[in-house]
Design a protein around this motif. Sequence first.
Motif, short mmCIF file in Angstrom:
data_model
loop_
_atom_site.label_atom_id
_atom_site.label_comp_id
_atom_site.label_asym_id
_atom_site.label_seq_id
_atom_site.Cartn_x
_atom_site.Cartn_y
_atom_site.Cartn_z
N THR A 1 0.84 -1.20 0.00
CA THR A 1 0.00 0.00 0.00
C THR A 1 0.88 1.26 0.00
N GLU A 2 2.16 1.08 -0.33
CA GLU A 2 3.05 2.23 -0.42
C GLU A 2 2.79 2.99 -1.71
N GLU A 3 3.26 4.23 -1.76
CA GLU A 3 3.08 5.03 -2.97
C GLU A 3 4.07 4.66 -4.06
N THR A 4 5.09 3.87 -3.74
CA THR A 4 6.04 3.40 -4.73
C THR A 4 6.00 1.89 -4.82
N SER A 5 6.27 1.36 -6.02
CA SER A 5 6.28 -0.08 -6.23
C SER A 5 7.17 -0.38 -7.43
N ILE A 6 7.38 -1.66 -7.73
CA ILE A 6 8.17 -2.04 -8.89
C ILE A 6 7.45 -3.15 -9.64
N VAL A 7 7.78 -3.25 -10.93
CA VAL A 7 7.27 -4.33 -11.75
C VAL A 7 8.42 -4.83 -12.61
N THR A 8 8.56 -6.14 -12.68
CA THR A 8 9.52 -6.77 -13.59
C THR A 8 8.77 -7.16 -14.84
N MET A 9 9.17 -6.60 -15.97
CA MET A 9 8.41 -6.78 -17.21
C MET A 9 8.41 -8.25 -17.62
N PRO A 10 7.22 -8.81 -17.82
CA PRO A 10 7.14 -10.22 -18.26
C PRO A 10 7.37 -10.33 -19.77
N PHE A 11 7.29 -11.56 -20.28
CA PHE A 11 7.50 -11.81 -21.70
C PHE A 11 6.19 -11.63 -22.48
N GLU A 12 5.51 -10.55 -22.20
CA GLU A 12 4.25 -10.24 -22.86
C GLU A 12 3.83 -8.83 -22.47
N ASP A 13 2.87 -8.28 -23.20
CA ASP A 13 2.31 -7.00 -22.80
C ASP A 13 1.70 -7.13 -21.41
N HIS A 14 1.73 -6.04 -20.64
CA HIS A 14 1.36 -6.14 -19.23
C HIS A 14 0.65 -4.85 -18.79
N GLU A 15 -0.18 -4.97 -17.75
CA GLU A 15 -0.89 -3.81 -17.22
C GLU A 15 -0.71 -3.73 -15.71
N VAL A 16 -0.51 -2.51 -15.21
CA VAL A 16 -0.42 -2.24 -13.77
C VAL A 16 -1.47 -1.19 -13.43
N THR A 17 -2.19 -1.42 -12.33
CA THR A 17 -3.22 -0.50 -11.88
C THR A 17 -2.99 -0.16 -10.41
N VAL A 18 -3.15 1.11 -10.06
CA VAL A 18 -3.12 1.52 -8.66
C VAL A 18 -4.54 1.92 -8.26
N ILE A 19 -4.94 1.46 -7.07
CA ILE A 19 -6.27 1.75 -6.54
C ILE A 19 -6.11 2.76 -5.40
N TYR A 20 -6.77 3.90 -5.54
CA TYR A 20 -6.77 4.92 -4.49
C TYR A 20 -8.03 4.80 -3.63
N SER A 21 -7.93 5.18 -2.36
CA SER A 21 -9.09 5.22 -1.48
C SER A 21 -8.94 6.40 -0.52
N GLU A 22 -10.08 6.91 -0.04
CA GLU A 22 -10.03 8.02 0.90
C GLU A 22 -9.47 7.54 2.24
N ILE A 23 -8.73 8.42 2.90
CA ILE A 23 -8.10 8.08 4.17
C ILE A 23 -9.14 8.14 5.30
N CYS A 24 -9.14 7.13 6.15
CA CYS A 24 -9.98 7.12 7.35
C CYS A 24 -9.10 7.56 8.53
N TYR A 25 -9.37 8.77 9.02
CA TYR A 25 -8.58 9.31 10.12
C TYR A 25 -9.18 8.89 11.48
N THR A 26 -8.31 8.79 12.47
CA THR A 26 -8.72 8.34 13.81
C THR A 26 -9.15 9.52 14.66
N LEU A 27 -10.29 9.38 15.32
CA LEU A 27 -10.76 10.36 16.29
C LEU A 27 -10.59 9.76 17.68
N VAL A 28 -9.72 10.37 18.48
CA VAL A 28 -9.47 9.92 19.86
C VAL A 28 -10.37 10.71 20.80
N LEU A 29 -11.10 10.01 21.66
CA LEU A 29 -12.00 10.63 22.63
C LEU A 29 -11.45 10.38 24.03
N SER A 30 -11.16 11.46 24.77
CA SER A 30 -10.56 11.30 26.10
C SER A 30 -11.13 12.37 27.03
#
Length: 326
Positions: free
Chosen positions: A160-189
């Motif tokens: 889930t890091e913002e950086t990644s790597i791909v080793t190109m296979p012996f064929e055409d290839h596709e890479v997709t990144v999925i984004y999601s909204e951040i769920c922030y923590t609310l601490v109640l004290s």
Amino acid sequence: IKEVAVKGTPIPTNTPRPVVADCYVLTLNHTGEGENPTASPTNSDDCPLNQYREGASITLSAVPEMGWEVNSWTDTDAADSNIVTMPANDHTAFVNYTQICYTLSLSNSTGGSPISADPNNSTDCSPGEYHANEIIALTADPDENWEVSSWEGTDDPTSTEETSIVTMPFEDHEVTVIYSEICYTLVLSHTGQGSDPVAAPANSPGCPVGYLAGAEIQVGGTNPADGWEFDSWTGTDGGTNMVTMPGSDHEVIANYIQEAPPPTPVPVCSVNVRLFSTGDYKATWEITNTGDEPLRMSQLRVDFPDRSNEYGDLLSLLLQSKKEIK
């Protein structure tokens, strides 16, 4: 070097090799990664292997390594032809192999910018194309308050890091990144003595726990301990019981304070006062406490409906005393 017959009979070294008239040798070679091409037929009639008569038409077949392909032919009938028409002399033909450029397609979901790749392509390939086994560094760019949820088609699809790597296979290839909204923590004290507050709603839609930036949250449920009371909020919108979730983890605090102690009761008693006068403005006081508890003079209040002005100064001096009246 001595030539030896099949049955071991020596052949004189000065004996010339048999030559078949009008049979010419075809040598086959290659550049790049792969095998020498093969010829069909393997020879002309009445000629030894790999020898042909003038004008013979020979078809060549290439065998490239994996990830390579035929780019061109040299000394065949044409650069794009695998046919050789045998000339009236020995001849050499080449097949030229080149690495295949496979296409890498990059895509992304909503919530961020397209993926960037480094390098942009392999040597001798167009942008977005790579040789097999090329290692490509990928960088995602989520929008504010968004993050990388997952990668598809990379070497580590669980990242889930913002950086990644791909080793190109012996064929055409596709890479997709999925984004999601951040769920922030609310601490109640809380501070002081009492319970933590509670929030409504308990979380934003799509968040197992936590809230999306901008979510409107109501806090409450304060429960002070005995002798304590709710005083104020910290971390809410202007001290109210509403919170607009920021783009970060956040804390809301319920502040409890101790209740004010009840006032100390004043002892209830009565005092008998008798005045003795001996001349002008000379007086003595006789004061008797008729109550059950000792009483300090500073706690004494005496009202003189009559003659209060005449004896006021004397009474003030008397009340400043710290003596206890038994």
